[in-house]
Design a protein around this motif. Structure first.
Motif, PDB file in Angstrom:
ATOM      1  N   SER A   1       0.612  -5.347   2.480  1.00 52.31           N
ATOM      2  CA  SER A   1       1.395  -5.015   3.234  1.00 52.31           C
ATOM      3  C   SER A   1       1.602  -3.212   3.135  1.00 52.31           C
ATOM      4  O   SER A   1       1.019  -2.946   2.149  1.00 52.31           O
ATOM      5  CB  SER A   1       3.084  -5.375   2.617  1.00 52.31           C
ATOM      6  OG  SER A   1       2.974  -6.799   2.971  1.00 52.31           O
ATOM      7  N   GLU A   2       2.155  -2.657   3.974  1.00 52.51           N
ATOM      8  CA  GLU A   2       2.299  -1.382   3.919  1.00 52.51           C
ATOM      9  C   GLU A   2       3.698  -0.955   3.562  1.00 52.51           C
ATOM     10  O   GLU A   2       4.654  -1.735   3.362  1.00 52.51           O
ATOM     11  CB  GLU A   2       2.323  -0.506   5.597  1.00 52.51           C
ATOM     12  CG  GLU A   2       0.613  -0.875   6.200  1.00 52.51           C
ATOM     13  CD  GLU A   2      -0.281  -0.191   5.084  1.00 52.51           C
ATOM     14  OE1 GLU A   2      -0.082   0.781   4.531  1.00 52.51           O
ATOM     15  OE2 GLU A   2      -1.705  -0.937   4.974  1.00 52.51           O
ATOM     16  N   ARG A   3       4.009   0.280   3.126  1.00 54.83           N
ATOM     17  CA  ARG A   3       5.362   0.727   2.711  1.00 54.83           C
ATOM     18  C   ARG A   3       6.419   0.233   3.387  1.00 54.83           C
ATOM     19  O   ARG A   3       7.555  -0.221   2.989  1.00 54.83           O
ATOM     20  CB  ARG A   3       5.370   2.083   2.248  1.00 54.83           C
ATOM     21  CG  ARG A   3       6.396   2.746   1.779  1.00 54.83           C
ATOM     22  CD  ARG A   3       6.880   2.327   0.638  1.00 54.83           C
ATOM     23  NE  ARG A   3       8.317   2.957  -0.032  1.00 54.83           N
ATOM     24  CZ  ARG A   3       9.430   2.444   0.623  1.00 54.83           C
ATOM     25  NH1 ARG A   3       9.488   1.529   1.357  1.00 54.83           N
ATOM     26  NH2 ARG A   3      10.478   3.297   0.022  1.00 54.83           N
ATOM     27  N   GLU A   4       6.404   0.514   4.623  1.00 60.07           N
ATOM     28  CA  GLU A   4       7.557   0.218   5.588  1.00 60.07           C
ATOM     29  C   GLU A   4       7.846  -1.225   5.809  1.00 60.07           C
ATOM     30  O   GLU A   4       8.986  -1.401   6.315  1.00 60.07           O
ATOM     31  CB  GLU A   4       7.262   0.759   7.176  1.00 60.07           C
ATOM     32  CG  GLU A   4       6.196   0.394   7.728  1.00 60.07           C
ATOM     33  CD  GLU A   4       4.700   1.265   7.390  1.00 60.07           C
ATOM     34  OE1 GLU A   4       3.825   1.002   8.075  1.00 60.07           O
ATOM     35  OE2 GLU A   4       4.825   1.906   6.222  1.00 60.07           O
ATOM     36  N   ASP A   5       6.778  -2.359   5.281  1.00 61.69           N
ATOM     37  CA  ASP A   5       6.992  -3.515   5.500  1.00 61.69           C
ATOM     38  C   ASP A   5       7.501  -4.195   4.186  1.00 61.69           C
ATOM     39  O   ASP A   5       7.753  -5.388   4.114  1.00 61.69           O
ATOM     40  CB  ASP A   5       5.807  -4.206   5.788  1.00 61.69           C
ATOM     41  CG  ASP A   5       5.342  -3.782   7.372  1.00 61.69           C
ATOM     42  OD1 ASP A   5       6.149  -3.485   7.975  1.00 61.69           O
ATOM     43  OD2 ASP A   5       4.093  -3.695   7.305  1.00 61.69           O
TER      44      ASP A   5
ATOM     45  N   ARG B   1      -8.668  -6.142  10.239  1.00 64.28           N
ATOM     46  CA  ARG B   1      -8.363  -5.058   8.881  1.00 64.28           C
ATOM     47  C   ARG B   1      -9.447  -3.989   8.844  1.00 64.28           C
ATOM     48  O   ARG B   1      -8.996  -3.126   8.599  1.00 64.28           O
ATOM     49  CB  ARG B   1      -8.442  -6.061   7.626  1.00 64.28           C
ATOM     50  CG  ARG B   1      -7.975  -5.419   6.517  1.00 64.28           C
ATOM     51  CD  ARG B   1      -8.252  -6.317   5.233  1.00 64.28           C
ATOM     52  NE  ARG B   1      -7.156  -7.338   4.961  1.00 64.28           N
ATOM     53  CZ  ARG B   1      -6.059  -7.061   4.464  1.00 64.28           C
ATOM     54  NH1 ARG B   1      -5.692  -6.044   3.846  1.00 64.28           N
ATOM     55  NH2 ARG B   1      -5.130  -8.059   4.573  1.00 64.28           N
TER      56      ARG B   1
ATOM     57  N   GLY C   1      -5.988   1.658   1.089  1.00 62.92           N
ATOM     58  CA  GLY C   1      -5.503   0.396   0.722  1.00 62.92           C
ATOM     59  C   GLY C   1      -5.945  -0.947   1.280  1.00 62.92           C
ATOM     60  O   GLY C   1      -5.490  -1.671   1.794  1.00 62.92           O
TER      61      GLY C   1
ATOM     62  N   SER D   1      -8.616  -1.707  11.494  1.00 67.11           N
ATOM     63  CA  SER D   1      -7.458  -0.816  11.386  1.00 67.11           C
ATOM     64  C   SER D   1      -7.656   0.001  10.035  1.00 67.11           C
ATOM     65  O   SER D   1      -7.386   1.340  10.149  1.00 67.11           O
ATOM     66  CB  SER D   1      -6.468  -1.734  10.928  1.00 67.11           C
ATOM     67  OG  SER D   1      -5.285  -1.116  10.462  1.00 67.11           O
ATOM     68  N   LYS D   2      -8.228  -0.366   9.067  1.00 64.96           N
ATOM     69  CA  LYS D   2      -8.392   0.407   7.837  1.00 64.96           C
ATOM     70  C   LYS D   2      -9.314   1.618   8.030  1.00 64.96           C
ATOM     71  O   LYS D   2      -9.168   2.860   7.512  1.00 64.96           O
ATOM     72  CB  LYS D   2      -8.823  -0.213   6.415  1.00 64.96           C
ATOM     73  CG  LYS D   2      -7.847  -1.483   6.243  1.00 64.96           C
ATOM     74  CD  LYS D   2      -6.479  -0.566   5.820  1.00 64.96           C
ATOM     75  CE  LYS D   2      -5.577  -1.770   5.220  1.00 64.96           C
ATOM     76  NZ  LYS D   2      -4.168  -1.268   4.591  1.00 64.96           N
TER      77      LYS D   2
ATOM     78  N   ASN E   1       0.846  -1.236  -0.020  1.00 66.40           N
ATOM     79  CA  ASN E   1       0.121   0.010   0.116  1.00 66.40           C
ATOM     80  C   ASN E   1       0.793   1.174   0.131  1.00 66.40           C
ATOM     81  O   ASN E   1       1.770   1.506   0.856  1.00 66.40           O
ATOM     82  CB  ASN E   1      -1.032  -0.164   1.148  1.00 66.40           C
ATOM     83  CG  ASN E   1      -1.771   1.407   1.297  1.00 66.40           C
ATOM     84  OD1 ASN E   1      -2.311   1.611   0.108  1.00 66.40           O
ATOM     85  ND2 ASN E   1      -2.153   1.944   2.196  1.00 66.40           N
TER      86      ASN E   1
END
Length: 332
Positions: free
Chosen positions: A101-105, A279, A96, A282-283, A91
């Motif tokens: 996954s997120e950018r940092e992962d 999810r 997303g 969180s989203k 994402n």
């Protein structure tokens, strides 16, 4: 045996290009051959990437990695639909919902991909068939999120008829209707007041848009049923069909659109074992503590603070207040 990953991203976003460079570096270090779907981006990454690029190379890829938001994932879905190749979304967008996954992962996602430490989840798509007046052959399509039928002119409502399994159900004037999968229930349909459907619900949702009718509530049909939406002859305006916000077709008066569960699901690579409820929370940043409970907790905290203040009121010298007249003299 060479393992290949095809990357799809949004080349017009600087953060996507930065993420792409990191992804290519990490994938190469993990032993993957990398191909880019975007011609211009591929050329900017040098001759070796141009050589690896294959528009028709989806079937040869282990995974299609998507760097972007849900819109980019929907674009990548057009490549993988009808194949066995899963999508892995990283994402870079706002919500997303489809990303795993997120950018940092990103680095951790590549490592788990290299170790094949993921499961493949199948998502139902909607099969769409359009019959327009005077055309002998219907047009066919599909949607991962939703197929939306909307009025083609903003000044008037479109008049539609709704059938389920060939039986008339209702007709009314409206701005349109949304026909959504469970996956798309958290997108356009959700914004229009439709219910959230868990991904394993094998049904198709219909949500009317600004319907001028007493009975115009969201409907959900099962996997063996189908909707048929007709742009009625009395409609003052034609309509337009849009699939996933990307593919459109004009619907003249008299057109019919049939929507049912599709035969070929889309596949997603999943690395998280968290349930869909987590999810969702969180989203959407859902308040799992209700406002009444939060208000009670705040009131209790204020009461404790007030009680503590009453019990430990300080004097100007920093000590407790006392009735002893000699206390200040002794302190001095």
């Amino acid at each position: 045996m060479t393992r290949r990953v095809l990357i799809v991203t949004h080349g017009g976003r600087p953060e996507a290009v930065v993420a792409l460079r990191e992804a290519v570096r990490e994938l190469h270090a993990a032993g993957f051959e990398v191909a880019l779907h975007d011609d211009d981006l591929a050329e900017s990454f040098g001759d070796q990437m141009v050589a690896a690029r294959l528009r028709e190379g989806v079937a040869e890829s282990e995974v299609v990695m998507v760097l972007g938001g849900d819109g980019t994932i929907l674009r990548a879905a057009e490549l993988t639909h009808g194949t066995q190749v899963p999508l892995l979304g990283v994402n870079l967008g706002h919500v997303g919902f489809l990303a795993e996954s997120e950018r940092e992962d990103l680095r951790a996602a590549v490592q788990r991909l290299a170790e094949q430490d993921y499961v493949v989840e199948e998502r139902t798509v909607a099969a769409v068939s359009v019959q327009r007046p005077g055309e002998p052959t219907p047009l066919t399509g599909w949607a991962l999120n939703e197929a939306t039928i909307e009025k083609a002119q903003r000044q008037r409502m479109v008049e539609i008829g709704i059938e389920v399994d060939g039986r008339a159900l209702s007709s009314f004037g409206c701005d349109g209707v949304i026909l959504s999968t469970a996956t798309g229930s958290t997108a356009h349909a959700f914004s229009a007041g439709g219910p959230v459907m868990w991904p394993d619900v094998d049904g198709v949702l219909l949500v009317p848009l600004s319907a001028h009718a007493l009975f115009a509530r969201p409907l959900v049909i099962g996997p063996t049923s189908s909707y048929r939406i007709t742009v009625l002859d009395r409609s003052p305006v034609p309509a337009v069909l849009t699939c996933d916000g990307r593919r459109t077709i004009d619907l003249p008066v008299g057109s019919t659109v049939e929507v049912r569960r599709g035969e070929h699901p889309l596949r997603f690579a999943r690395m998280s074992t968290a349930p869909f409820t987590d999810r969702l929370v969180s989203k959407f940043s859902l308040p799992v503590v209700g406002w009444r409970e939060a208000a009670d907790d705040a009131a209790a905290a204020r009461a404790r603070e007030a009680a503590l203040t009453d019990a430990t009121t300080d004097d100007p010298y920093g000590g407790p207040t006392t009735d002893d007249p000699d206390a200040d003299v002794r302190r001095v």
